[in-house]
Design a protein around this motif. Structure first.
Motif, PDB file in Angstrom:
ATOM      1  N   GLY A 142       3.579   7.892   3.276  1.00  0.00           N
ATOM      2  CA  GLY A 142       3.882   6.971   1.811  1.00  0.00           C
ATOM      3  C   GLY A 142       4.048   7.844   0.880  1.00  0.00           C
ATOM      4  O   GLY A 142       4.370   9.098   0.812  1.00  0.00           O
ATOM      5  N   ARG A 143       3.801   7.205  -0.495  1.00  0.00           N
ATOM      6  CA  ARG A 143       3.755   8.141  -1.616  1.00  0.00           C
ATOM      7  C   ARG A 143       2.927   9.254  -1.535  1.00  0.00           C
ATOM      8  O   ARG A 143       3.498  10.336  -1.768  1.00  0.00           O
ATOM      9  CB  ARG A 143       3.612   7.183  -2.858  1.00  0.00           C
ATOM     10  N   ILE A 144       1.832   9.261  -1.257  1.00  0.00           N
ATOM     11  CA  ILE A 144       0.853  10.196  -1.385  1.00  0.00           C
ATOM     12  C   ILE A 144       1.092  11.215  -0.168  1.00  0.00           C
ATOM     13  O   ILE A 144       1.199  12.358   0.018  1.00  0.00           O
ATOM     14  CB  ILE A 144      -0.802   9.577  -1.367  1.00  0.00           C
ATOM     15  N   ASP A 155     -13.126  12.468   2.484  1.00  0.00           N
ATOM     16  CA  ASP A 155     -13.426  12.007   1.075  1.00  0.00           C
ATOM     17  C   ASP A 155     -13.668  10.440   0.947  1.00  0.00           C
ATOM     18  O   ASP A 155     -14.147  10.067   0.030  1.00  0.00           O
ATOM     19  CB  ASP A 155     -12.116  12.169   0.393  1.00  0.00           C
ATOM     20  N   PHE A 183       3.183  10.002  11.557  1.00  0.00           N
ATOM     21  CA  PHE A 183       3.324   8.735  12.234  1.00  0.00           C
ATOM     22  C   PHE A 183       3.094   7.742  10.951  1.00  0.00           C
ATOM     23  O   PHE A 183       2.301   7.842  10.076  1.00  0.00           O
ATOM     24  CB  PHE A 183       2.043   8.514  13.117  1.00  0.00           C
ATOM     25  N   LEU A 208      -1.081   8.144  -9.592  1.00  0.00           N
ATOM     26  CA  LEU A 208      -2.465   8.763  -9.012  1.00  0.00           C
ATOM     27  C   LEU A 208      -1.855   9.787  -7.815  1.00  0.00           C
ATOM     28  O   LEU A 208      -2.453  10.409  -7.350  1.00  0.00           O
ATOM     29  CB  LEU A 208      -3.578   7.969  -8.562  1.00  0.00           C
ATOM     30  N   SER A 255      -8.816  10.525  -6.747  1.00  0.00           N
ATOM     31  CA  SER A 255      -7.903  10.539  -8.107  1.00  0.00           C
ATOM     32  C   SER A 255      -9.130  10.624  -9.177  1.00  0.00           C
ATOM     33  O   SER A 255      -8.674  10.214 -10.388  1.00  0.00           O
ATOM     34  CB  SER A 255      -7.351   8.896  -8.163  1.00  0.00           C
ATOM     35  N   VAL A 292      -4.677   2.312  -6.039  1.00  0.00           N
ATOM     36  CA  VAL A 292      -3.499   1.974  -5.133  1.00  0.00           C
ATOM     37  C   VAL A 292      -3.902   1.171  -3.907  1.00  0.00           C
ATOM     38  O   VAL A 292      -3.272   0.086  -3.518  1.00  0.00           O
ATOM     39  CB  VAL A 292      -2.731   3.389  -4.741  1.00  0.00           C
ATOM     40  N   PRO A 312      -3.313   3.399   4.565  1.00  0.00           N
ATOM     41  CA  PRO A 312      -4.413   2.271   3.960  1.00  0.00           C
ATOM     42  C   PRO A 312      -5.341   2.080   4.737  1.00  0.00           C
ATOM     43  O   PRO A 312      -5.053   1.664   5.843  1.00  0.00           O
ATOM     44  CB  PRO A 312      -3.212   1.105   3.514  1.00  0.00           C
ATOM     45  N   PHE A 337      -0.744  11.183   9.087  1.00  0.00           N
ATOM     46  CA  PHE A 337      -0.978   9.580   9.282  1.00  0.00           C
ATOM     47  C   PHE A 337      -0.580   8.745   7.824  1.00  0.00           C
ATOM     48  O   PHE A 337      -1.598   8.717   7.281  1.00  0.00           O
ATOM     49  CB  PHE A 337      -2.206   9.297  10.011  1.00  0.00           C
TER      50      PHE A 337
HETATM   51  P1  NDP Z   1       2.038   3.922   0.467  1.00  0.00           P
HETATM   52  O1  NDP Z   1       2.100   2.543   0.538  1.00  0.00           O
HETATM   53  O2  NDP Z   1       3.037   4.518  -0.292  1.00  0.00           O
HETATM   54  O3  NDP Z   1       1.820   4.631   1.800  1.00  0.00           O
HETATM   55  C1  NDP Z   1       1.330   3.872   3.071  1.00  0.00           C
HETATM   56  C2  NDP Z   1       1.597   4.659   4.164  1.00  0.00           C
HETATM   57  O4  NDP Z   1       0.945   4.174   5.524  1.00  0.00           O
HETATM   58  C3  NDP Z   1       3.328   4.237   4.420  1.00  0.00           C
HETATM   59  O5  NDP Z   1       3.827   5.336   4.957  1.00  0.00           O
HETATM   60  C4  NDP Z   1       3.129   3.265   5.452  1.00  0.00           C
HETATM   61  O6  NDP Z   1       4.262   3.439   6.488  1.00  0.00           O
HETATM   62  C5  NDP Z   1       2.011   3.780   6.297  1.00  0.00           C
HETATM   63  N1  NDP Z   1       1.137   2.438   7.004  1.00  0.00           N
HETATM   64  C6  NDP Z   1       0.581   1.265   6.617  1.00  0.00           C
HETATM   65  N2  NDP Z   1      -0.048   0.727   7.341  1.00  0.00           N
HETATM   66  C7  NDP Z   1       0.060   1.507   8.585  1.00  0.00           C
HETATM   67  C8  NDP Z   1      -0.256   1.061   9.972  1.00  0.00           C
HETATM   68  N3  NDP Z   1      -0.920  -0.095  10.415  1.00  0.00           N
HETATM   69  N4  NDP Z   1      -0.041   2.051  11.115  1.00  0.00           N
HETATM   70  C9  NDP Z   1       0.666   3.274  10.623  1.00  0.00           C
HETATM   71  N5  NDP Z   1       1.105   3.400   9.280  1.00  0.00           N
HETATM   72  C10 NDP Z   1       0.917   2.599   8.488  1.00  0.00           C
HETATM   73  O7  NDP Z   1       0.667   4.134  -0.158  1.00  0.00           O
HETATM   74  P2  NDP Z   1       0.143   5.445  -0.852  1.00  0.00           P
HETATM   75  O8  NDP Z   1       0.575   6.702  -0.230  1.00  0.00           O
HETATM   76  O9  NDP Z   1       0.172   5.359  -2.577  1.00  0.00           O
HETATM   77  O10 NDP Z   1      -1.470   5.404  -0.547  1.00  0.00           O
HETATM   78  C11 NDP Z   1      -2.023   5.312   0.736  1.00  0.00           C
HETATM   79  C12 NDP Z   1      -3.430   4.833   0.662  1.00  0.00           C
HETATM   80  O11 NDP Z   1      -4.126   6.122   0.257  1.00  0.00           O
HETATM   81  C13 NDP Z   1      -4.112   3.834  -0.133  1.00  0.00           C
HETATM   82  O12 NDP Z   1      -3.733   2.673   0.566  1.00  0.00           O
HETATM   83  C14 NDP Z   1      -5.519   4.327  -0.407  1.00  0.00           C
HETATM   84  O13 NDP Z   1      -6.175   3.528   0.572  1.00  0.00           O
HETATM   85  C15 NDP Z   1      -5.566   5.623  -0.121  1.00  0.00           C
HETATM   86  N6  NDP Z   1      -5.996   6.224  -1.366  1.00  0.00           N
HETATM   87  C16 NDP Z   1      -7.161   7.145  -1.389  1.00  0.00           C
HETATM   88  C17 NDP Z   1      -7.867   7.563  -2.509  1.00  0.00           C
HETATM   89  C18 NDP Z   1      -8.890   8.478  -2.511  1.00  0.00           C
HETATM   90  O14 NDP Z   1      -9.412   8.383  -3.550  1.00  0.00           O
HETATM   91  N7  NDP Z   1      -9.239   9.119  -1.556  1.00  0.00           N
HETATM   92  C19 NDP Z   1      -6.813   7.390  -3.626  1.00  0.00           C
HETATM   93  C20 NDP Z   1      -5.574   6.819  -3.445  1.00  0.00           C
HETATM   94  C21 NDP Z   1      -5.155   6.166  -2.466  1.00  0.00           C
HETATM   95  P3  NDP Z   1       4.608   1.721   7.328  1.00  0.00           P
HETATM   96  O15 NDP Z   1       4.309   0.458   6.434  1.00  0.00           O
HETATM   97  O16 NDP Z   1       5.906   2.161   7.716  1.00  0.00           O
HETATM   98  O17 NDP Z   1       3.734   1.983   8.523  1.00  0.00           O
END
Ligand code: NDP
Length: 323
Positions: free
Chosen positions: A153-155, A256, A173, A98, A282, A74, A204, A150
């Motif tokens: 989003g989805r996760i 992690d 946040f 995931l 994942s 993702v 992310p 922090f």
């Molecule tokens: P989403 O895009 O659904 O959620 C991301 C969240 O982060 C949103 O709430 C977004 O809100 C916020 N965000 C993005 N940029 C910023 C910023 N600059 N400041 C503050 N908040 C921010 O993604 P998912 O929940 O599906 O996945 C999140 C991340 O988890 C992935 O990008 C990946 O890096 C990580 N991940 C790690 C895994 C692992 O194995 N450890 C497995 C899967 C994912 P807003 O845009 O309003 O700021």
């Protein structure tokens, strides 16, 4: 006929994705995303990429007929999606399939960190239970904690749902408040950290979150603070985190993900109050298979119908080229 379409796989890819793509397309493989590994006629044939590896602007630009980059995972901070979008190249990732798995891992890591379960197991296996006695009572507990997320989003929301059931208050946040949730919103990470004692990062990677969890945020989290990172290592100032763990600025951390995987800084390796995992968020056969299917399905849908299943936001308006 899709078997005339060349999909290039630079570097490693999940074997199930390779198998599915090989059944539908002409698949070309090279060791890494380096255009020098391809002849000119091969470069011209490539219309799709399936990647887990860094895919930069120069590599995409060297493929004149590239239409789509299907990325595994993702998080797609390894793909220059902004450049792709500006040049009419579609980018897809693998969200949703995931989400619940990673949220499960996050909660496991949180409990490992707070209740020291890996250390308690090591105590048993080392014969100390029988030899020395009971494992010492843990200094920390989930009871009475306040959780800050922090990146809701989805996760992040899947983690929040789990921790709600644990009876813990949730705040968060992100750049914008999320509609339809009644968790408390803070417009900055420091403010969130000041108001909670348990900070979970699932934001992310990329420039907008680079080292966002810094010394100031850790200080605001405070001496009973627990920090869990299941998002990206790049969002943390690892030197500041190691220092905060060593001098008691925060109580413990569960990680992690790391800035320079698979290398983990020596100071974190040595930290007794850190629980460390090798990026397994994942990492189950079940979920990785679903991610591999989504990589293949995005490419199939693009070449059959001109619309992928899960385009990333930077390229959501990219359309199939006319031919
Ligand atoms: P989403 O895009 O659904 O959620 C991301 C969240 O982060 C949103 O709430 C977004 O809100 C916020 N965000 C993005 N940029 C910023 C910023 N600059 N400041 C503050 N908040 C921010 O993604 P998912 O929940 O599906 O996945 C999140 C991340 O988890 C992935 O990008 C990946 O890096 C990580 N991940 C790690 C895994 C692992 O194995 N450890 C497995 C899967 C994912 P807003 O845009 O309003 O700021």
């Amino acid at each position: 006929d899709k078997s005339d379409i060349t999909i290039l796989i630079p570097g490693n890819l999940h074997p199930h994705a390779v198998e599915r793509l090989s059944g539908a397309f002409r698949v070309l493989r090279i060791d890494r995303a380096d255009a020098a590994l391809l002849g000119e006629s091969e470069r011209e044939k490539v219309r799709g990429l399936a990647v887990m590896t860094r895919t930069d602007a120069a590599f995409m630009d060297a493929l004149p007929n590239l239409e789509i980059v299907a990325s595994f995972g993702v998080g797609y901070d390894h793909v220059d999606a902004k450049h792709a979008g500006a040049n009419g190249v579609m980018v897809t990732n693998t969200p949703d399939v995931l989400t619940e798995e990673v949220a499960d891992t996050a909660v496991g890591l949180l409990i490992n960190t707070v209740r020291e379960l890996p250390k308690a197991e090591a105590w048993l296996r080392e014969g100390k239970w029988a030899g020395t006695g009971n494992y010492p009572l843990t200094r920390s507990t989930l009871r009475g904690r306040k959780v800050g997320i922090f990146g809701l989003g989805r996760i992040g929301q899947a983690i929040a749902r789990r921790l709600e059931a644990f009876g813990l208050p949730i705040s968060y946040f992100s750049r914008r408040p999320v509609e339809g949730v009644d968790y408390t919103y803070y417009p900055s990470l420091v403010e969130l950290a000041r108001n909670v004692d348990t900070l979970i990062s699932i934001a992310p990677g990329g420039p907008s979150t680079e080292k966002a969890v810094n010394a100031e945020v850790l200080k605001a989290l405070g001496a009973s603070g627990v920090f869990v990172n299941i998002g990206r290592g790049s969002t943390v100032d690892e030197d500041a985190l190691a220092a905060a763990l060593a001098d008691g600025t925060i109580m413990a951390a569960g990680l992690d993900v790391f800035a320079n995987e698979p290398n983990v800084p020596e100071a974190l390796m040595k930290a007794e109050n850190a629980s460390l995992l090798p990026h397994v968020g994942s990492a189950t056969i079940h979920t990785r298979q679903a991610m591999a299917d989504l990589v293949a399905d995005n490419l199939v849908e693009w070449f059959e119908r001109g619309k992928p299943i899960t385009p990333v936001v930077e390229t959501k308006d990219v359309a199939l080229p006319k031919r």
